[in-house]
Design an enzyme around this catalytic site. Sequence first.
Site, mmCIF file in Angstrom:
data_model
loop_
_atom_site.group_PDB
_atom_site.id
_atom_site.type_symbol
_atom_site.label_atom_id
_atom_site.label_comp_id
_atom_site.label_asym_id
_atom_site.label_seq_id
_atom_site.Cartn_x
_atom_site.Cartn_y
_atom_site.Cartn_z
ATOM 1 N N ARG A 190 47.481 -1.833 72.372
ATOM 2 C CA ARG A 190 47.480 -0.405 72.705
ATOM 3 C C ARG A 190 48.600 -0.138 73.702
ATOM 4 O O ARG A 190 48.548 0.812 74.469
ATOM 5 C CB ARG A 190 46.116 0.027 73.267
ATOM 6 C CG ARG A 190 45.612 -0.814 74.429
ATOM 7 C CD ARG A 190 44.189 -0.422 74.809
ATOM 8 N NE ARG A 190 43.556 -1.385 75.699
ATOM 9 C CZ ARG A 190 43.581 -1.333 77.020
ATOM 10 N NH1 ARG A 190 44.218 -0.348 77.623
ATOM 11 N NH2 ARG A 190 42.983 -2.243 77.762
ATOM 12 N N ASN A 191 49.613 -1.013 73.662
ATOM 13 C CA ASN A 191 50.725 -0.909 74.595
ATOM 14 C C ASN A 191 52.063 -1.014 73.889
ATOM 15 O O ASN A 191 52.169 -1.545 72.784
ATOM 16 C CB ASN A 191 50.639 -2.021 75.652
ATOM 17 C CG ASN A 191 49.567 -1.748 76.680
ATOM 18 O OD1 ASN A 191 49.576 -0.708 77.330
ATOM 19 N ND2 ASN A 191 48.638 -2.672 76.822
#
Length: 379
Positions: A190-191
Amino acid sequence: MVSKPHGGKLVRRLVAERTRERILSEQREYPRVQIEHGRAIDLENIAHGVYSPLKGFLTSDDFQNVLDEMRLSDDTPWTIPIVLDVGERTFDEGDAILLYYDDLPIARMHVEEIYTYDKREFAVKVFKTDDINHPGVARVMSMGDYLVGGEIELLNELPNPFAKYTLRPVETRVLFKELGWKTIVAFQTRNVPHLGHEYVQKAALTFVDGLFINPVLGRKKKGDYKDEVIIKAYEALFRHYYPRDSATLATVRYEMRYAGPREAIHHAIMRKNFGATHFIVGRDHAGVGDYYGPYEAWDTFDNFPDLGITPMFIREAFYCKKCGGMVNAKICPHGEEFHVHISGTKLRKMIMAGEQPPEYMMRPEVYEVVRSFENPFVE
């Protein structure tokens, strides 16, 4: 060999077009229930088999067993309760109801059970805390007083601004077969990627046929990168630094729970359903704050010898000035004075200040993508 779906069979809960048209033409005859975005995403993931073997939202026996044993009542490993909550009973057990997101009818649900639950028990068993500052706990405490269990049938897809990047499990399984991959390692993120992520991904790739990078799109906490930024950053990384025949990228919509070790197992199950045979388990996987130990998720996998997907535990990477590259504690003999740890928080601060991170932290092509957005972070 591409992994078998969790539970043995890939679930598909999509109605035939003629049935869909009939249900929609009769929609006024069904009790109508509004659901929020996270539940609508869960519906899609049930319908397309991302949550196989679930065919719907959990009934009370499965819900309690997941809380207590991290397994469904038939002993299938399952760690995160996938539930539908409502504030009041406006329908009965045995009814068929329509679930709406905004004004869009998303699914028909066959109500098997309506039951009450203990929110604090839910929070403590899943998140190991009842601290309201934990985003998962806050979400549970805001839920309705009743849970509704039963099977669903998907009627409509949610609007998807990233449809070109979206592949369902039935599609990834075909893709992996066409690529000739028998062993596939999945990486959840999620980065925006930094060199530590790249090191871990490529270290895992040396042992398997293919790398499946599967970014999570959906609601995130304040300060996380926006969905489009993550996708564009990975596109740049793939364009310049990944071989086309051994790595692929596809997204999945999912609402993060930040449940640490339990969610690490859940993420592995999801990627097993996509066809992955291996799964990279990160440091503080799916964690938030200081609620979980740095490598607590690794230990949790010991409880699931029957999971059906192989976890890959690759230590956190850092840059060693003496080695002159990315390494980890297992392969680097040098002292801490030579180590530069790559902190996501530090990178965010540098980016927000308009400062380009050193190339040993973030590829310049990735940084150029991030800085092209006026505000790359969730507010």
